[in-house]
Design a protein around this motif. Structure first.
Motif, PDB file in Angstrom:
ATOM      1  N   VAL A  46       0.868  -1.174   0.000  1.00  0.00           N
ATOM      2  CA  VAL A  46       0.000   0.000   0.000  1.00  0.00           C
ATOM      3  C   VAL A  46       0.908   1.229   0.000  1.00  0.00           C
ATOM      4  O   VAL A  46       1.906   1.280   0.715  1.00  0.00           O
ATOM      5  N   ASN A  54      -2.951   2.208  -5.395  1.00  0.00           N
ATOM      6  CA  ASN A  54      -2.624   1.469  -4.162  1.00  0.00           C
ATOM      7  C   ASN A  54      -2.652   2.346  -2.914  1.00  0.00           C
ATOM      8  O   ASN A  54      -1.867   2.146  -1.989  1.00  0.00           O
ATOM      9  N   ASP A  55      -3.561   3.326  -2.870  1.00  0.00           N
ATOM     10  CA  ASP A  55      -3.676   4.192  -1.694  1.00  0.00           C
ATOM     11  C   ASP A  55      -4.302   3.461  -0.512  1.00  0.00           C
ATOM     12  O   ASP A  55      -4.188   3.918   0.624  1.00  0.00           O
ATOM     13  N   GLU A  56      -4.983   2.351  -0.780  1.00  0.00           N
ATOM     14  CA  GLU A  56      -5.527   1.523   0.284  1.00  0.00           C
ATOM     15  C   GLU A  56      -5.366   0.069  -0.121  1.00  0.00           C
ATOM     16  O   GLU A  56      -5.237  -0.255  -1.299  1.00  0.00           O
ATOM     17  N   LEU A  57      -5.370  -0.794   0.872  1.00  0.00           N
ATOM     18  CA  LEU A  57      -5.215  -2.223   0.649  1.00  0.00           C
ATOM     19  C   LEU A  57      -6.580  -2.877   0.756  1.00  0.00           C
ATOM     20  O   LEU A  57      -7.271  -2.707   1.762  1.00  0.00           O
TER      21      LEU A  57
END
Length: 143
Positions: A46, A54-57
């Motif tokens: 992340v 990929n700002d959050e998983l």
């Protein structure tokens, strides 16, 4: 057959499905005792830098073999074992598919430092015969 080890089944009276008009009870018996299955992540990394990539998983998984309202938790730990963040989802019927997102933030909403973390998906169950009631994954935060 409830005497066979490794099998669990639930039987509900009434129509098995709305697609077929019948007075038949259908039994769905699955092998194994896994509660959490098919855990998938789009990425293990992340990068919470606001660029939209990929700002959050995202964690995708299924829950089965639980027939009462139970908590499904995603917990993030740092390598020292300290709790970083926890998300809990409660449903009247916890069976089904889940999609949980971690934005690389701690419990206070601050972006976590770069590093290696442990993600644990867990379902609270009462049965000693259930297996795979928690799943661990190593995840990485990079800027």
């Amino acid at each position: 057959n409830s005497t066979a080890p490794g099998f669990w089944q639930r039987v509900d009276a009434g129509n098995a499905t709305e697609l077929v008009d019948s007075q038949v009870t259908t039994v769905l018996a699955l092998g194994g005792n896994s509660v959490i299955s098919e855990v998938r992540m789009d990425s293990e990394i992340v990068t919470p830098n606001g660029d939209g990539i990929n700002d959050e998983l995202i964690f995708n998984f299924g829950v089965a073999r639980v027939n009462a309202a139970k908590a499904v938790k995603l917990t993030i730990y740092d390598l020292s074992g300290a709790l970083v963040s926890e998300m809990v989802e409660r449903r009247p019927d916890p069976r089904g598919n889940y999609v949980l997102a971690w934005p690389a933030e701690d419990s206070s909403g601050q972006v976590v430092p770069p590093g290696i973390y442990l993600a644990r998906i867990e379902v609270d169950v009462d049965s000693e015969s259930a297996v795979s009631t928690s799943v661990d994954r190593v995840i990485y935060v990079a800027y």
